[in-house]
Design an enzyme around this catalytic site. Structure first.
Site: not given
Ligand code: M6R
Length: 609
Positions: A2, A27, A75, A99-100, A482, A486, A489, A505, A604
């Protein structure tokens, strides 16, 4: 997640609020709304499901004059994405954005309903509107009503409220979700992120946990959680961000991938001497702390957690310091053992991730020697609440998928490895060699980005796949993780990462011609072991995509596509090998036509648990 924007001004503020919302779009959100108190003292509220553009179109059709207003991108947490659940929420003369998450919203809702308050949404936020309305009846100001109401709230909130009976002020409260006050001349603003307000001001007050503030055109009064008036300093921001500026790239993500050489350059700038890393890079008091530290506990989420996993290899093998890494949402709810002489290191692009922040706060009570934040946002909660901070200088990262924040976090850890190593037996000549390797890194990254075209062609082979497997060993295992994150995501392809030695395994059972297997294979100590794992896959009909050092001698054939990554010091290979995986997921997402910069269901900055 949000976003909040608010303003108290003499001029009409609706365009400022809408521009603020556009700047927070990255975000992630599902609906948007705005409420303005018009010159007649009446509330005009517009809400739309979908993008800020829909809201702006609605505003264009229904002019909304007025100098006091609040706006929000939602959100969904409680209640589906819908116009009825979009903020602002209203209780008679009180209007609120939030927000929250209000954790005790159910008993509060019941109490308020029993007293006759009528709810029109399924949100936890509407509870705040009615609660403040209830308290307003006995309070002499909106400020007092909010101060009484927030004491009844459990959970996280950054909230902004207006009262149509007192239209020249807004009251804001912060607990767990960030809020920043923007200072203008004869006008003041509020937002959940300074990026929203950069077109109107560069002077900001960052509210602390528990703060409640009253903002008018000409004054800002801040009160701490006990109700004492407090003086929070104003900071001049040097953040730059043009929400419309993709620099000629199709997406922010692609721009940010290509910015990595410069982001790394500026993260290194002025921090390396001939002999190694300057301790002050981490802040005042770093030398004393680093001399004592024998153990590091790293906590983070998502991509930042993967940076921490790479760091564990480096800290233990090069700096001679033992290290644990844990996901923040696990760490915070577990009774953990604190090793003697430990330092807690948090990593976060945003510095506002709720779980990481909570983990830091918990650690402070557990007896760590000190805390260090590796973070990209100056003035963020994580930076302000840590003893030391290493600022990655990646610049604003807008794409939800983290790219340049990750590689600069790794640069931060490379420097931390050197800085700690100095006090734990890392030889001078090794330090010098590491300095040289780090200085060469931006050029290596530039050379790696020239692989983009080859990777774009390769991406065609992934577009119809349902699953993918990423393999790495040692400090490349987190890079495989990672890469898998990606791909999931932004392309919505299910992807898993395995330490290649684990294949036999269990995951070998998955191998067939429909399961692409991506391997990261720099020329390091584990190369021969990795080659055996690759053969295990090949023998079972798997199709391999290998990112390898030319000296590793992989050959392309029917079952294996090899892309050669420039040769680098094996220590820094995790940073270099991240780039092709970012590019691969980007180009696969393009072919699949997903929303690359704002993938579905994601935000974000995850400011709620
Ligand atoms: O702002 P931060 O680095 O604490 O965020 C952590 C994760 O939410 C963030 O890295 C998320 O996994 C990314 N969208 C991945 O690309």
């Amino acid at each position: 997640m949000c976003g909040i924007v608010g303003a108290v001004a003499q001029r009409d503020v609706v365009d400022i609020l809408l521009e603020g919302l556009r700047r927070l779009e990255y975000r992630g959100y599902d609906s948007a709304g705005v409420a303005i108190i018009n010159p007649e003292g009446q509330l005009q509220r517009l809400r739309r499901l979908g993008k800020v553009k829909e809201l702006a179109d609605a505003v264009a059709e229904e002019p909304t004059p007025g100098g006091t207003g609040i706006a929000h991108t939602r959100w969904a947490t409680h209640g589906e994405p819908s116009e009825a659940n979009a903020h602002p929420h209203v209780s008679s003369n009180i209007t609120v954005v939030h927000n929250g998450i209000i954790e005790n919203h159910e008993p509060l809702r019941k109490m308020l309903q029993d007293e006759g308050y009528v709810f029109t949404s399924a949100t936890d936020t509407e509870v705040i509107a009615h609660l403040v309305q209830r308290e307003r009846k006995n309070a002499d100001s909106l400020l007092n009503a909010v101060q009484v109401a927030v004491k009844q709230l459990d959970g996280a909130y950054g909230t902004v409220l207006m009262d149509t009976n007192d239209p020249e002020r807004v009251v804001v409260a912060r607990s767990g979700s960030p809020l920043v006050i923007g200072l203008g001349i004869g006008e003041n603003f509020i937002a959940s992120d300074q990026l929203a307000l950069l077109p109107v001001t560069r002077r900001f007050i960052f509210l602390e946990e528990g703060d409640v503030a009253e903002i008018t055109r000409t004054s800002v009064r801040v009160f701490d959680k006990d109700g004492n008036a407090v003086d929070r300093p104003a900071h001049e921001s040097n953040v730059s961000y043009d929400a419309g500026d993709k620099g000629g790239y199709r997406h922010f993500m692609l721009k940010e991938i290509h910015e990595q050489p410069d982001a790394v350059r500026s993260t290194l700038d002025g921090r390396l001497s001939e002999a190694g890393v300057l301790d002050q890079t981490f802040g005042t008091g770093a030398t004393e702390l680093f001399k004592q530290v024998k153990h590091i506990q790293i906590v983070a989420c998502g991509t930042s957690y993967h940076a921490g996993m790479v760091a564990r290899y480096w800290l233990e093998s090069l700096a001679g310091v033992s290290c644990n890494v844990e996901i923040a949402s696990e760490f915070r709810y577990r009774k953990s053992f604190v090793q003697p002489d430990s330092m807690i290191v948090t990593i976060s692009q945003s510095g506002e991730t709720a779980d990481t922040l909570a983990a830091l706060r918990l650690a402070k009570d557990l007896g760590y020697l000190g805390s260090l934040a590796i973070c990209n946002v100056a003035g963020s909660s994580l930076v302000r609440e840590s003893d030391l901070a290493f600022m990655t200088r990646a610049g604003a990262e807008i794409g939800v998928a983290s790219t340049k924040a990750f590689t600069t976090q790794l640069v931060g850890f490379a420097m931390l490895t050197m800085a700690l190593g100095k006090y734990h037996g890392l030889a001078d000549d090794e330090q010098q060699g590491m300095s040289v390797a780090l200085k060469q890194l931006p050029e290596k990254l530039e050379a790696t980005l020239t692989l983009a075209e080859q990777i774009e062609a390769l991406a065609e082979e992934f577009a119809d796949k349902q699953h993918a497997l990423f393999l790495g060993r040692g400090d490349q295992y987190p890079i495989a993780m990672e890469g898998a994150l990606k791909l999931k995501e932004i392309s919505y392809i299910h992807a898993e990462a395995y330490a290649a030695g684990e294949l036999k395994h269990g995951p070998l059972a998955l191998i067939d011609a429909d399961m692409p297997i991506i391997v990261v294979a720099p020329n390091n100590d584990l190369l021969e072991k990795l080659k055996s794992n690759v053969e295990e896959v090949r023998a079972r009909g798997g199709i391999l995509y290998v990112f390898a050092d030319a000296e590793a001698n992989f050959q392309s054939d029917d079952t294996m596509r090899v892309i050669n990554v420039p040769h680098t010091n094996p220590w820094l290979a995790p940073i270099l090998y991240t780039l092709p995986l970012q590019l691969l997921s980007y180009y696969v997402a393009i072919i699949k036509g997903t929303d690359v910069d704002q993938p579905r269901n994601l935000a974000k900055s995850v400011t709620v648990e």
